[in-house]
Design a protein around this motif. Structure first.
Motif, PDB file in Angstrom:
ATOM      1  N   ALA A 193     -19.837  56.626  -2.704  1.00 23.92           N
ATOM      2  CA  ALA A 193     -20.299  55.390  -2.072  1.00 23.92           C
ATOM      3  C   ALA A 193     -21.809  55.277  -2.195  1.00 23.92           C
ATOM      4  O   ALA A 193     -22.531  56.266  -2.200  1.00 23.92           O
ATOM      5  N   ILE A 194     -22.293  54.035  -2.314  1.00 26.99           N
ATOM      6  CA  ILE A 194     -23.723  53.782  -2.481  1.00 26.99           C
ATOM      7  C   ILE A 194     -24.192  52.859  -1.377  1.00 26.99           C
ATOM      8  O   ILE A 194     -23.529  51.882  -1.037  1.00 26.99           O
ATOM      9  N   SER A 195     -25.360  53.154  -0.830  1.00 23.77           N
ATOM     10  CA  SER A 195     -25.945  52.317   0.211  1.00 23.77           C
ATOM     11  C   SER A 195     -27.085  51.500  -0.383  1.00 23.77           C
ATOM     12  O   SER A 195     -28.000  52.053  -1.005  1.00 23.77           O
ATOM     13  N   ILE A 196     -27.010  50.184  -0.256  1.00 27.48           N
ATOM     14  CA  ILE A 196     -28.082  49.315  -0.720  1.00 27.48           C
ATOM     15  C   ILE A 196     -28.398  48.308   0.374  1.00 27.48           C
ATOM     16  O   ILE A 196     -27.582  48.027   1.243  1.00 27.48           O
ATOM     17  N   VAL A 197     -29.601  47.763   0.316  1.00 32.57           N
ATOM     18  CA  VAL A 197     -30.030  46.754   1.285  1.00 32.57           C
ATOM     19  C   VAL A 197     -29.949  45.392   0.615  1.00 32.57           C
ATOM     20  O   VAL A 197     -30.692  45.102  -0.318  1.00 32.57           O
ATOM     21  N   GLY A 198     -29.022  44.546   1.085  1.00 34.15           N
ATOM     22  CA  GLY A 198     -28.872  43.214   0.520  1.00 34.15           C
ATOM     23  C   GLY A 198     -28.138  43.233  -0.814  1.00 34.15           C
ATOM     24  O   GLY A 198     -28.026  44.267  -1.471  1.00 34.15           O
ATOM     25  N   ALA A 199     -27.618  42.084  -1.208  1.00 33.33           N
ATOM     26  CA  ALA A 199     -26.906  41.957  -2.478  1.00 33.33           C
ATOM     27  C   ALA A 199     -27.896  42.048  -3.627  1.00 33.33           C
ATOM     28  O   ALA A 199     -29.022  41.568  -3.536  1.00 33.33           O
ATOM     29  N   LYS A 255     -18.720  44.214   3.023  1.00 31.49           N
ATOM     30  CA  LYS A 255     -18.067  45.517   3.130  1.00 31.49           C
ATOM     31  C   LYS A 255     -16.563  45.405   3.349  1.00 31.49           C
ATOM     32  O   LYS A 255     -15.839  46.387   3.190  1.00 31.49           O
ATOM     33  N   GLN A 256     -16.082  44.214   3.702  1.00 31.00           N
ATOM     34  CA  GLN A 256     -14.647  44.068   3.966  1.00 31.00           C
ATOM     35  C   GLN A 256     -13.818  44.298   2.708  1.00 31.00           C
ATOM     36  O   GLN A 256     -12.620  44.578   2.781  1.00 31.00           O
ATOM     37  N   PHE A 257     -14.455  44.190   1.529  1.00 28.74           N
ATOM     38  CA  PHE A 257     -13.724  44.397   0.279  1.00 28.74           C
ATOM     39  C   PHE A 257     -13.701  45.867  -0.143  1.00 28.74           C
ATOM     40  O   PHE A 257     -12.937  46.244  -1.028  1.00 28.74           O
ATOM     41  N   GLY A 258     -14.548  46.688   0.462  1.00 30.78           N
ATOM     42  CA  GLY A 258     -14.584  48.104   0.093  1.00 30.78           C
ATOM     43  C   GLY A 258     -16.008  48.609  -0.001  1.00 30.78           C
ATOM     44  O   GLY A 258     -16.968  47.904   0.332  1.00 30.78           O
ATOM     45  N   THR A 259     -16.155  49.852  -0.454  1.00 29.07           N
ATOM     46  CA  THR A 259     -17.475  50.463  -0.551  1.00 29.07           C
ATOM     47  C   THR A 259     -18.115  50.153  -1.904  1.00 29.07           C
ATOM     48  O   THR A 259     -17.429  49.960  -2.908  1.00 29.07           O
ATOM     49  N   ILE A 260     -19.432  50.123  -1.921  1.00 26.26           N
ATOM     50  CA  ILE A 260     -20.192  49.903  -3.155  1.00 26.26           C
ATOM     51  C   ILE A 260     -20.254  51.216  -3.928  1.00 26.26           C
ATOM     52  O   ILE A 260     -20.556  52.269  -3.373  1.00 26.26           O
ATOM     53  N   SER A 261     -19.941  51.146  -5.215  1.00 27.05           N
ATOM     54  CA  SER A 261     -19.931  52.348  -6.045  1.00 27.05           C
ATOM     55  C   SER A 261     -20.097  51.933  -7.506  1.00 27.05           C
ATOM     56  O   SER A 261     -20.426  50.780  -7.797  1.00 27.05           O
TER      57      SER A 261
END
Length: 352
Positions: free
Chosen positions: A222-228, A242-248
């Motif tokens: 999983a990756i944490s980012i600020v804003g799209a 985030k309702q669609f899943g984690t960023i990766s």
């Protein structure tokens, strides 16, 4: 003789005056902030062993002949053609003076300096001198994929064949697979789109523009980012919510899928003007008319039909809404290199 009250007032005035002067002239360490240039210099010192050659601004002016030939312009700044002392042609990206805290500059240097792959553009050097920031890349004589795949003229010399588009799709997939799994430090690009796929003299694709990239630990998923971050139309749903899943790395997979499907739709314009899909979400239309589209687009050429089918089916898998439903880029490469007889359509769950 001063009363205790007067002493207190005088002391308070002295504190206020001292604080004002300290703030005004930067004497308080907790009030001072590192300038962008200082932050970048610190970053470069820590990564001295990996970053490429550093050039002065005078060197940059010399290699571009005072910025005589502009190759392109974007929100980041402008790109100019140049040449090094050994005769190699280069593309010099001059970043705007107002590039914030230098995050994009550092991302680019940190990311590409860690890579070495035929499908990733090579960073040959950089310039950091005052407010002047430049990135020096190998020159790509055929420009970007956007220039070729998305022309409106079917008779244009810029129109690529299905075979060449397929080679570009699989080359880009290999480059992304390398970024996600082959590097010492895993890299998620976050801005895969036709404009950022450059083509060399043989139309070999090279992934470029790592300004939004994220460096990750190899074991990190999983990756944490600020804003799209990214370009509208290619950004994965989970980057928005985030309702669609984690960023990766699966977020890059989504962008890649959208790009491939756009390549398919832009290459074949025979169905765009007079068919019933013009008002329908194109990936959904492809899903419902896959067989007819493949035959029509390839002019009943068996080999070409197979290439078109691979691109579409892989693209549809890549744009699944839930990240875990998407394949890895390793699996994408396997699907493109394998037979269409082993390819199954994904579930009919598309984001419209």
């Amino acid at each position: 003789m001063l009363t205790s009250g007067a002493v207190a007032v005088a002391f308070l005035c002295l504190v206020i005056l001292t604080s004002f002067l300290a703030c005004r002239y930067g004497l308080l360490p907790f009030k001072s902030k590192n300038k962008p240039g200082t932050r970048i210099e610190s970053f470069l010192q820590k990564n001295e062993s990996i970053h490429p050659k550093r050039y002065t601004y005078a060197d940059v002016k010399r290699m571009t002949k005072s910025f005589a030939v502009k190759l392109g312009q974007g929100g980041f700044g402008a790109v100019y053609k140049g040449s090094l002392h050994d005769g190699r042609q280069v593309a010099v990206k001059m970043l705007k003076d107002t590039q914030g805290d230098g995050e994009e500059f550092m991302n680019e240097v940190a990311s590409i300096s860690r890579t070495s792959h035929v499908n990733v553009v090579t960073l040959l050097g950089f310039c950091l001198q005052g407010s002047k920031r430049a990135l020096i890349y190998e020159y790509m004589p055929n420009g970007s994929l956007e220039r070729y795949a998305f022309t409106g003229d079917m008779n244009s010399e810029n129109l690529l064949t299905w075979e060449r588009l397929f080679d570009i799709a699989i080359g880009t997939a290999r480059g992304l697979e390398y970024l996600h799994r082959g590097c010492n430090t895993r890299i998620v690009h976050f801005d895969i789109k036709p404009h950022n796929i450059l083509l060399d003299q043989d139309f070999c694709p090279k992934i470029s523009d790592f300004g939004l990239a994220k460096l990750c630990l190899n074991k990190e998923s999983a990756i944490s980012i600020v804003g799209a971050r990214g370009t509208i139309g290619y950004i994965a749903p989970e980057v928005y919510s985030k309702q669609f899943g984690t960023i990766s790395s699966k977020s890059d997979v989504y962008s890649y899928g959208m790009m491939v499907l756009e390549m398919v739709g832009a290459r074949d314009r025979n169905t765009s003007a007079d068919s019933d899909h013009s008002s329908q979400y194109f990936p959904q239309w492809l899903y419902e008319h896959l067989d007819d589209y493949c035959v029509g687009a390839s002019e009943i050429n068996g080999e070409t039909t197979e290439l078109v089918r691979k691109m579409i089916v892989v693209g549809l898998w890549c744009i699944q809404v839930i990240p875990t439903d998407r394949p890895t880029m390793t699996r994408v490469v396997e699907m493109l290199e394998g037979s269409t007889s082993n390819l199954e359509l994904p579930p009919r769950v598309l984001l419209s």
